[in-house]
Design a protein around this motif. Structure first.
Motif, short mmCIF file in Angstrom:
data_model
loop_
_atom_site.label_atom_id
_atom_site.label_comp_id
_atom_site.label_asym_id
_atom_site.label_seq_id
_atom_site.Cartn_x
_atom_site.Cartn_y
_atom_site.Cartn_z
N ILE A 60 40.38 -86.35 -2.42
CA ILE A 60 40.29 -84.96 -2.08
C ILE A 60 41.02 -83.83 -2.78
N LYS A 61 42.02 -84.76 -4.18
CA LYS A 61 41.68 -83.39 -4.97
C LYS A 61 40.49 -83.42 -5.68
N TYR A 62 39.77 -84.22 -6.43
CA TYR A 62 38.98 -83.91 -7.25
C TYR A 62 38.08 -82.27 -6.45
N ALA A 63 37.78 -82.84 -5.45
CA ALA A 63 36.96 -81.72 -4.51
C ALA A 63 37.62 -80.62 -3.81
N ALA A 64 38.91 -80.79 -3.94
CA ALA A 64 40.02 -79.83 -4.13
C ALA A 64 39.42 -78.54 -5.15
N ILE A 65 39.66 -79.25 -6.27
CA ILE A 65 39.90 -78.87 -7.32
C ILE A 65 38.85 -78.58 -8.37
N LYS A 66 37.69 -78.67 -7.81
CA LYS A 66 36.35 -78.39 -8.42
C LYS A 66 34.96 -79.33 -7.49
N ASP A 67 35.07 -79.26 -6.51
CA ASP A 67 33.66 -79.69 -5.85
C ASP A 67 33.49 -79.76 -4.38
N LYS A 68 33.08 -78.38 -4.34
CA LYS A 68 33.16 -77.53 -3.30
C LYS A 68 32.41 -78.43 -2.40
N LYS A 69 30.91 -79.17 -2.70
CA LYS A 69 30.73 -80.22 -1.28
C LYS A 69 31.25 -80.74 -1.09
N LEU A 70 31.34 -81.21 -2.44
CA LEU A 70 31.94 -82.62 -2.40
C LEU A 70 33.16 -82.64 -1.47
N PHE A 71 33.71 -81.92 -0.91
CA PHE A 71 34.57 -81.46 0.21
C PHE A 71 34.00 -81.05 1.59
N SER A 72 32.97 -80.39 1.37
CA SER A 72 32.64 -80.47 2.69
C SER A 72 31.70 -81.71 3.35
N PHE A 73 31.30 -82.69 2.22
CA PHE A 73 31.32 -83.69 3.04
C PHE A 73 32.08 -84.77 2.79
N LEU A 74 32.90 -85.09 2.60
CA LEU A 74 34.15 -85.41 2.86
C LEU A 74 34.79 -84.92 4.34
N GLU A 75 34.80 -83.93 4.58
CA GLU A 75 35.48 -82.96 6.38
C GLU A 75 34.28 -84.13 7.46
N ASP A 76 32.32 -83.66 6.56
CA ASP A 76 31.05 -84.81 7.83
C ASP A 76 31.51 -85.68 7.65
N ASN A 77 31.98 -86.46 7.20
CA ASN A 77 31.88 -88.09 6.81
C ASN A 77 33.31 -89.08 7.04
N SER A 78 34.48 -88.61 7.62
CA SER A 78 35.12 -89.31 7.22
C SER A 78 34.82 -90.54 7.72
N LYS A 79 34.23 -91.39 9.02
CA LYS A 79 33.84 -92.25 9.98
C LYS A 79 33.39 -93.08 8.85
N LYS A 80 32.73 -92.55 8.32
CA LYS A 80 31.95 -93.15 7.65
C LYS A 80 32.73 -94.03 6.14
N ILE A 81 33.15 -93.74 5.40
CA ILE A 81 34.19 -93.40 3.90
C ILE A 81 34.98 -94.35 5.39
N ILE A 82 36.03 -94.41 5.86
CA ILE A 82 37.05 -95.11 6.31
C ILE A 82 36.69 -96.52 7.11
N ALA A 83 35.11 -96.19 7.28
CA ALA A 83 34.32 -97.73 8.13
C ALA A 83 34.16 -98.22 6.74
N LYS A 84 33.69 -97.27 5.06
CA LYS A 84 34.11 -98.28 3.39
C LYS A 84 32.40 -98.38 4.34
N ASP A 85 31.27 -97.35 4.74
CA ASP A 85 30.41 -97.65 3.93
C ASP A 85 29.90 -97.46 2.71
N SER A 86 28.19 -98.19 2.49
CA SER A 86 28.67 -98.14 1.17
C SER A 86 27.93 -97.32 0.36
N LYS A 87 27.15 -96.52 1.05
CA LYS A 87 26.20 -95.67 0.23
C LYS A 87 27.25 -94.14 0.32
#
Ligand SMILES: NC(=O)c1ccc[n+]([C@@H]2O[C@H](COP(=O)([O-])OP(=O)(O)OC[C@H]3O[C@@H](n4cnc5c(N)ncnc54)[C@H](O)[C@@H]3O)[C@@H](O)[C@H]2O)c1
Ligand SMILES: [Zn+2]
Length: 362
Positions: A187-214
């Protein structure tokens, strides 16, 4: 398989990221030609869980290797452990072309990097990070460290690895707390440097928390790219660029220290520190409330704390003055001026800092 590169002239190296890539480790190491005998520093849990697979990958390409097990604790980042590891390394390395493999999280990475930096005035080493925090942060950039009784990371050197090899399959065995701790840095990296990653984190929390490989591969690759770029231009934190990586860490470190390093873990403390920094950014009119709420919501989405419990503000303020980044009387905060945009602000008044700590006090 995704790649990033840390560009530091002759000390440049690749960061390889992928799912199930461990079987290709031997070939990759052979191409690097950094030695034939691997001294693998790890802990018992990781050797039991992944040691056989790692051994197969090395044997397949004819590497000789030796596992050195250290305790699974921050206490392994000590001069005593380093000394023990170096003695065993010296015995193993007789008449061999040895290189070191750091196989583990940030603790193993920091310890192994330190050992590599001093053994025979510098020995080749490779980072195989196994936690999210290590894959996105500690394995990249060449900061090696040991702790002293007086404080964390007080002994160390800048010493770059020859390769960072991040197989996201390792992350499948992390528990929720360890995953969340790494997500705090993501979240730190996204907040300081990567707007797209920030949105990805907002939109894909379920997948990330479920440790989806991709999804994991995407976040590890994005963060590695940011850290590689920053390290390439400011290896030793001398021209200020690397400073932005301290977003959330000024108050975060103070929270860790005030809790005697047994209260909040690093990621949790950094989350609270980011919320305090966001509050400061808002008070200094760098961002509006809507944006501040967006960052806070993302932190909460990943199960990270937004309220501080049981640590008195006075202790945090005192610890903040002892932070090693605090030079003389001048404090320095990395604040946000937008998603992906930072502003370094010096000499923030104590009253403002206290207000921001109040914001995170439960
Ligand atoms: N050098 C740097 O730039 C840098 C940056 C950030 C943090 N650090 C350091 O990193 C350390 C924290 O790193 P960390 O959070 O990785 O902690 P860690 O190394 O202690 O690992 C956390 C826990 O996860 C376990 N673990 C590791 N891989 C696992 C896996 N694949 N599955 C299940 N469990 C696994 C470990 O055994 C340990 O119990 C601190 O010492 C910190 O100072 C260094
Ligand atoms: Zn950190």
């Amino acid at each position: 398989m995704l790649k990033s590169r840390v560009n530091l002239g002759k000390r440049s190296y690749e960061i390889i990221i992928g799912e199930g890539i461990l079987s290709q480790l031997g070939v990759t190491l052979k191409r690097l030609a950094i030695g034939t005998d691997a001294f693998i520093i790890t802990n018992k849990f990781l050797k039991d869980k992944y040691g056989a697979k790692l051994s197969r990958a090395l044997l397949k390409e004819g590497f000789n290797f030796h596992f050195k097990i250290v305790a699974d604790s921050e206490k392994s980042k000590s001069i005593q452990t380093a000394s023990m590891v170096i003695s065993e390394l010296a015995k193993f390395s007789k008449e061999k072309k040895v290189f070191i493999i750091a196989f583990g999280g940030g603790v193993i990475g920091d310890l192994s990097g330190f050992v590599a930096s001093v053994y025979k005035r510098g020995t080749n080493y490779v980072q195989i990070p196994t936690t999210l925090l290590a894959q996105v942060d500690s394995a990249i950039g060449g900061k090696t460290a040991l702790d002293l009784d007086l404080g964390k990371n007080l002994v160390g050197a800048f010493y770059q690895p020859r390769l960072v090899f991040s197989d996201v399959d390792f992350l499948k065995s992390l528990d929720n707390k360890q995953l969340a701790s790494g997500m705090s840095e993501v979240i730190k990296y996204a907040a300081i440097k990567d707007k797209k990653l920030f949105s990805f984190l907002e939109d894909n929390s379920k997948k990330i928390i479920a440790k989806d490989s991709k999804a994991l591969e995407k976040i590890v690759a994005s963060c590695s790219k940011i850290k590689a770029k920053i390290t390439s231009s400011d290896e030793r934190e001398t021209c200020g660029l690397r400073t932005i990586l301290n977003f959330g860490h000024t108050i975060g470190h103070a929270i860790e220290a005030a809790g005697g390093y047994c209260g909040y873990n690093h990621g949790q403390a950094v989350s609270l520190g980011m919320i305090a920094a966001i509050d400061l950014s808002q008070r200094l009119k760098l961002i509006n409330q809507k944006l501040a709420v967006r960052v806070e919501n993302l932190i909460k989405l990943y199960g990270l704390p937004s309220k501080l419990k049981a640590i008195p503000m006075a202790k945090i303020i005192k610890a903040h003055y002892h932070d090693k980044k605090f030079s003389g009387k001048e404090n320095k905060f990395v604040l946000l001026s937008g998603i992906g945009k930072t502003r370094i602000v010096r000499n923030v008044s104590l009253d403002l800092i206290k207000e921001s700590i109040k914001k995170i006090s439960g």
